[in-house]
Design an enzyme around this catalytic site. Structure first.
Site, mmCIF file in Angstrom:
data_model
loop_
_atom_site.group_PDB
_atom_site.id
_atom_site.type_symbol
_atom_site.label_atom_id
_atom_site.label_comp_id
_atom_site.label_asym_id
_atom_site.label_seq_id
_atom_site.Cartn_x
_atom_site.Cartn_y
_atom_site.Cartn_z
ATOM 1 N N CYS A 116 10.202 -5.383 -10.580
ATOM 2 C CA CYS A 116 11.473 -4.761 -10.970
ATOM 3 C C CYS A 116 12.508 -5.776 -11.430
ATOM 4 O O CYS A 116 13.528 -5.412 -12.026
ATOM 5 C CB CYS A 116 12.038 -3.959 -9.800
ATOM 6 S SG CYS A 116 12.469 -4.975 -8.356
ATOM 7 N N ASP A 149 -3.113 -7.070 -6.594
ATOM 8 C CA ASP A 149 -1.820 -7.706 -6.365
ATOM 9 C C ASP A 149 -2.042 -9.204 -6.173
ATOM 10 O O ASP A 149 -3.063 -9.629 -5.621
ATOM 11 C CB ASP A 149 -1.108 -7.125 -5.146
ATOM 12 C CG ASP A 149 0.400 -7.312 -5.219
ATOM 13 O OD1 ASP A 149 1.115 -6.307 -5.344
ATOM 14 O OD2 ASP A 149 0.866 -8.461 -5.167
ATOM 15 N N GLY A 199 0.771 -1.240 0.000
ATOM 16 C CA GLY A 199 0.000 0.000 0.000
ATOM 17 C C GLY A 199 0.796 1.280 0.000
ATOM 18 O O GLY A 199 0.263 2.337 0.369
#
Length: 396
Positions: free
Chosen positions: A80, A35, A15
């Site tokens: 990432c 998610d 969050g």
């Protein structure tokens, strides 16, 4: 009266984007958070119990579902791993980039385009093919955008965590500042120029001293000798590393770490480094004190792995680190451990790392979340304060 801004939060994690939205004080509502990480979702629901949370993959969301949400803004922090410098850098060929490519594919097909987009990712994303596809998609859809590389140090926070950010606004609504084709390293202001909030210019090399051990390539051999030009190097670091750390600790525009430390409300004994870690990694540790004005990037392996995952704190401030490390390798293990123990080295607690990342005091983890899980979740998170400022820059 304008309606409340409807926000879609993709890759919502614990969050961080939602907290940044609150910090920006924009009249907004997160209409859906998405998610697939079960543990992260538990933390998210614990902190935002009334927000609709979709525990599914991004690719599992249909165009019809997205159209029904009728959102005005997308906040997202895609995986990432395809772009990080210590990974395989698979880029768009990495399966973990599939969901982001799905977002880019479906964006032009929405019945109503969102007005605003904000994306966060690791340094390295700016050189990726995924970034090129992203920019092409934005231009195709009629967005103007601005890219950034920012670290929390630019807000006076003693933690290096350089990240890529992009904010995009649907034309013809203009930005309140002059955009640039260059990736900016400062926050924009409404007058049109990019100004740093600090009193000294930001230097990316200075604000990103940390490179995980797996990708470090020494350009000069580490030393632990006296030097007429520099300090005594008591750990495996280069003279340049030692000088940079000294410069950072003298930068009074950065707060001291003690501002972010626990006040004794938590039992800290569980966070002290075990003897085995002290003996094995002593010369590789990045050690900071409460009065230090720097710390390295905390990764998801913090607390589990020692080398290259983040700084450790010297609790015994009155002990001279140099005297502890001097001739340390000549001692027996017992003597070595006795001397290292005088430093009282410990890991930063999850609460302390959350504070360095800008999470508010009311943020908390469910009781059943383990310390290891908390470190992993925080290591995958973002800096709330930076995102809040970029949301403000995007909307004003």
């Amino acid at each position: 009266m304008e309606r409340c801004l409807r926000v879609l939060e993709l890759y919502s994690g614990i969050g961080g984007m939602h907290h940044a939205l609150r910090e920006s004080r924009i009249d907004a509502e997160v209409v859906a958070a998405v998610d697939v990480n079960t543990i992260a979702n538990e933390v998210y629901k614990h902190n935002f119990p009334t927000t609709p949370l979709w525990p599914k993959t991004i690719e599992g969301i249909t165009l019809q579902e997205l159209n029904r949400l009728d959102f005005d803004m997308i906040l997202m922090s895609p995986p990432c791993q395809p772009f990080t410098r210590i990974g395989l850098q698979g880029d768009v060929a990495d399966p973990r980039a599939k969901s982001f490519l799905y977002v880019l594919d479906i964006l032009p097909r929405l019945e109503r385009l969102p007005k605003y987009i904000l994306l966060e990712n690791v340094k390295g994303f700016e050189d990726s093919s995924a970034r090129n596809v992203f920019l092409q998609t934005l231009e195709k859809c009629g967005f103007q955008y601005q890219e950034f590389l920012l670290s929390p140090t630019c807000l006076g926070i003693p933690n290096s965590r350089l990240r890529y950010f992009l904010i995009a606004k649907l034309l013809p609504e203009p930005f309140s500042f002059q955009t640039s084709s260059q990736i900016l390293t400062e926050f924009p202001n409404p007058e049109g120029m990019c100004l740093q909030e600090r009193s000294v210019p930001m230097n990316l090399d200075k604000d990103w001293p940390f490179v995980p051990a797996e990708e470090t390539k020494m350009t000069s051999k580490p030393s632990r000798q006296y030097s007429e030009q520099g300090p005594f190097l008591f750990k495996l670091e280069t003279p340049e590393d030692a000088e940079r750390k000294k410069t950072q600790n003298n930068d009074i525009s950065i707060q001291m770490l003690q501002v972010f430390l626990e006040d004794g409300a938590e039992d800290l004994s569980q966070y002290f480094l075990p003897p085995k870690s002290l003996l094995r990694y002593a010369l590789l540790l990045d050690i900071v004190k409460p009065t230090s004005r720097r710390s390295t990037c905390f990764t998801k392996g913090y607390g589990h792995y020692v080398e290259g995952t983040g700084s450790v704190l010297q609790s015994a401030e009155d002990v001279e680190m140099e005297s502890v490390f001097k001739l340390l390798e000549t001692l027996s293990e017992e003597e070595k451990l006795k001397r290292l123990s005088t430093l009282q080295l410990r890991y930063f607690t999850p609460r302390e790392i959350a504070k360095l990342h800008g999470f508010p005091q009311e943020f908390s983890f469910p009781d059943k979340t383990t310390v290891k899980q908390r470190y992993r979740l925080l290591g995958n998170s973002l800096n709330v304060h930076i995102v809040a400022k970029l949301i403000t820059a995007l909307l004003i």
